[in-house]
Motif scaffolding. Structure first.
Motif, PDB file in Angstrom:
ATOM      1  N   THR A  76       0.859  -1.179   0.000  1.00 17.36           N
ATOM      2  CA  THR A  76       0.000   0.000   0.000  1.00 17.36           C
ATOM      3  C   THR A  76       0.894   1.227   0.000  1.00 17.36           C
ATOM      4  OG1 THR A  76      -1.776  -1.124   1.182  1.00 17.36           O
ATOM      5  CG2 THR A  76      -1.786   1.283   1.234  1.00 17.36           C
ATOM      6  N   VAL A  77       0.697   2.104  -0.950  1.00 14.78           N
ATOM      7  CA  VAL A  77       1.529   3.308  -1.079  1.00 14.78           C
ATOM      8  C   VAL A  77       1.163   4.281   0.036  1.00 14.78           C
ATOM      9  CG1 VAL A  77       2.211   5.196  -2.604  1.00 14.78           C
ATOM     10  CG2 VAL A  77       1.575   2.958  -3.574  1.00 14.78           C
TER      11      VAL A  77
ATOM     12  N   VAL B   8       6.867   6.473  -5.800  1.00 21.29           N
ATOM     13  CA  VAL B   8       5.971   6.141  -6.903  1.00 21.29           C
ATOM     14  C   VAL B   8       5.218   7.399  -7.320  1.00 21.29           C
ATOM     15  CG1 VAL B   8       5.712   3.780  -6.051  1.00 21.29           C
ATOM     16  CG2 VAL B   8       4.051   5.517  -5.392  1.00 21.29           C
ATOM     17  N   GLU B   9       4.452   7.290  -8.381  1.00 16.52           N
ATOM     18  CA  GLU B   9       3.695   8.432  -8.872  1.00 16.52           C
ATOM     19  C   GLU B   9       2.685   8.906  -7.818  1.00 16.52           C
ATOM     20  OE1 GLU B   9       2.581   8.428 -13.174  1.00 16.52           O
ATOM     21  OE2 GLU B   9       2.977   6.280 -12.971  1.00 16.52           O
TER      22      GLU B   9
ATOM     23  N   LEU C 146      -0.830   7.393  -7.087  1.00 18.96           N
ATOM     24  CA  LEU C 146      -1.014   6.102  -6.431  1.00 18.96           C
ATOM     25  C   LEU C 146      -1.009   6.183  -4.905  1.00 18.96           C
ATOM     26  CD1 LEU C 146       1.287   3.989  -8.783  1.00 18.96           C
ATOM     27  CD2 LEU C 146      -1.211   4.016  -8.754  1.00 18.96           C
ATOM     28  N   CYS C 147      -0.882   7.364  -4.341  1.00 15.77           N
ATOM     29  CA  CYS C 147      -0.862   7.513  -2.880  1.00 15.77           C
ATOM     30  C   CYS C 147      -2.106   6.883  -2.248  1.00 15.77           C
ATOM     31  CB  CYS C 147      -0.787   8.990  -2.493  1.00 15.77           C
ATOM     32  SG  CYS C 147       0.801   9.759  -2.859  1.00 15.77           S
TER      33      CYS C 147
ATOM     34  N   LYS D 213      -3.074   3.853  -2.388  1.00 15.47           N
ATOM     35  CA  LYS D 213      -3.627   2.716  -3.145  1.00 15.47           C
ATOM     36  C   LYS D 213      -2.760   1.465  -2.957  1.00 15.47           C
ATOM     37  CE  LYS D 213      -5.978   5.385  -6.744  1.00 15.47           C
ATOM     38  NZ  LYS D 213      -5.882   6.691  -6.065  1.00 15.47           N
TER      39      LYS D 213
ATOM     40  N   VAL E 125      -0.895  -1.542  -4.514  1.00  6.52           N
ATOM     41  CA  VAL E 125      -0.296  -1.803  -5.820  1.00  6.52           C
ATOM     42  C   VAL E 125       0.424  -3.155  -5.818  1.00  6.52           C
ATOM     43  CG1 VAL E 125      -0.016   0.648  -6.344  1.00  6.52           C
ATOM     44  CG2 VAL E 125       1.843  -0.591  -5.186  1.00  6.52           C
TER      45      VAL E 125
ATOM     46  N   VAL F  11       5.613  -1.226 -11.199  1.00 12.49           N
ATOM     47  CA  VAL F  11       4.418  -0.947 -10.403  1.00 12.49           C
ATOM     48  C   VAL F  11       3.166  -1.156 -11.258  1.00 12.49           C
ATOM     49  CG1 VAL F  11       3.171   0.780  -9.057  1.00 12.49           C
ATOM     50  CG2 VAL F  11       5.682   0.735  -9.002  1.00 12.49           C
TER      51      VAL F  11
ATOM     52  N   TYR G 223      -1.235  -1.269 -11.093  1.00 17.60           N
ATOM     53  CA  TYR G 223      -2.453  -0.952 -10.339  1.00 17.60           C
ATOM     54  C   TYR G 223      -3.657  -1.086 -11.259  1.00 17.60           C
ATOM     55  CZ  TYR G 223      -6.112   1.665  -7.966  1.00 17.60           C
ATOM     56  OH  TYR G 223      -7.309   2.050  -7.406  1.00 17.60           O
ATOM     57  N   ASP G 224      -4.639  -1.819 -10.777  1.00 18.91           N
ATOM     58  CA  ASP G 224      -5.888  -1.988 -11.523  1.00 18.91           C
ATOM     59  C   ASP G 224      -5.626  -2.527 -12.934  1.00 18.91           C
ATOM     60  OD1 ASP G 224      -8.631  -1.963 -11.754  1.00 18.91           O
ATOM     61  OD2 ASP G 224      -8.712   0.115 -12.482  1.00 18.91           O
TER      62      ASP G 224
ATOM     63  N   PHE H 100       2.374   1.285 -14.361  1.00 20.76           N
ATOM     64  CA  PHE H 100       2.726   2.695 -14.249  1.00 20.76           C
ATOM     65  C   PHE H 100       4.245   2.845 -14.243  1.00 20.76           C
ATOM     66  CE2 PHE H 100      -1.582   2.353 -12.836  1.00 20.76           C
ATOM     67  CZ  PHE H 100      -2.195   3.541 -13.228  1.00 20.76           C
TER      68      PHE H 100
END
Length: 292
Positions: free
Chosen positions: A189-190, A205-206, A209-210, A212, A214, A229, A231-232, A236
């Motif tokens: 988890t970011v 990370v970007e 994505l905070c 979230k 990943v 990385v 996500y969904d 990314f």
């Protein structure tokens, strides 16, 4: 179907403790149809040994349709499950306390005990073999010159002949695809500051994505580079190192070579160069008769 197992068979001089011995572990993979075997000795019964030996099998012979193994820690690991999923391999485990289904690989280990081990232990006592590399070179010779080339009483063929005579061809993935399949997979988890942690290391990370959860893919032997990385279902930008405390994942400190071992006459030429055959002839008397 590929059967996998590990065998506790002998000891070598411990390179870190002069005068002491240390257990080595034989990781072996046996093709159920042909009885063809690839195996190698390692210092530890850990995941790096399993993945190194499996990668070498795939590099040499292709991707098996399925793997059958026991419920030991390394064979029940998420890492092996992820490798098999990436390569399209069905992973099956034997029922606890019912080893009968792995009888073929157990028979192979019995042959190692009575044919290979006794003669190699003599060389160890004489000081003519002292390193893991020496042991694996001789085991490669034994496999490719004797076991895989000898008549097998069950199949009525030599394992290599039966393998080469099979019309079904396994897939040989490109090197990059194979390497991708063996990447470690984790979920994190970011943090609200855009940081993820891997083995005490921190990566940025970007900002999107905070907070979230990943999925991460990375090389456990090299944590100093970027981490992939996802996500969904989308990939990314790689997470970039912010603070590095460890350069490899715990237990993966030393990269094991993924280059397939030399085989057949090439290795015999190397053996001649070491003049080991002049010091001690290897008869492998247990293989004079048919393989059982």
């Amino acid at each position: 179907m590929l059967q996998g197992d590990v065998h506790h068979t002998m000891k070598l001089p411990d390179p870190s403790r002069p005068g002491q011995e240390r257990q080595v572990y034989l990781f072996a993979w046996l093709d159920d149809y042909s009885r063809l075997v690839f195996g190698q000795f390692y210092w530890k019964e850990k995941l790096p040994a399993l993945e190194d030996s499996l990668m070498k099998w795939v590099s040499l012979y292709g991707v098996p349709l399925s793997i059958y193994c026991d419920n030991g820690a390394v064979y029940s690991s998420h890492h092996l499950q992820n490798i098999c999923a990436s390569l399209g391999i069905q992973l099956h485990h034997s029922r606890p306390y019912r080893p009968q289904g792995r009888g073929k690989v157990e028979k192979f280990f019995q042959l190692v005990e009575r044919s290979f081990k006794s003669e190699v232990e003599l060389l160890v006592k004489q000081g003519k073999i002292s390193t893991l590399n020496d042991l694996n070179n001789l085991f490669s010779l034994w496999l490719n010159k004797f076991y895989n080339r000898k008549f097998h009483s069950a199949t009525k063929q030599a394992p290599m002949s039966r393998w080469e005579g099979n019309s079904y061809q396994l897939k040989h993935p490109p090197v990059d695809t194979l390497r991708e399949a063996f990447l470690w997979k984790d979920e994190r988890t970011v943090s609200l500051t855009g940081i993820i942690s891997v083995d005490t290391n921190q990566y940025e990370v970007e900002p999107f994505l905070c907070g979230k959860k990943v999925t991460l893919r990375y090389d456990p032997y090299d944590l100093s580079c970027g981490i992939r990385v996802f996500y969904d279902g989308r990939q990314f930008k790689d997470a970039v190192p912010a603070k590095i405390h460890r350069h490899s994942k715990k237990g993966f400190q030393k990269k094991l070579s993924s280059t397939p071992p030399v085989t057949g006459l090439n290795f015999l030429e190397q053996l001649a160069e070491t003049k080991l055959t002049k010091k001690q002839a290897l008869s492998f008397s247990g293989l004079e008769g048919d393989l059982k």
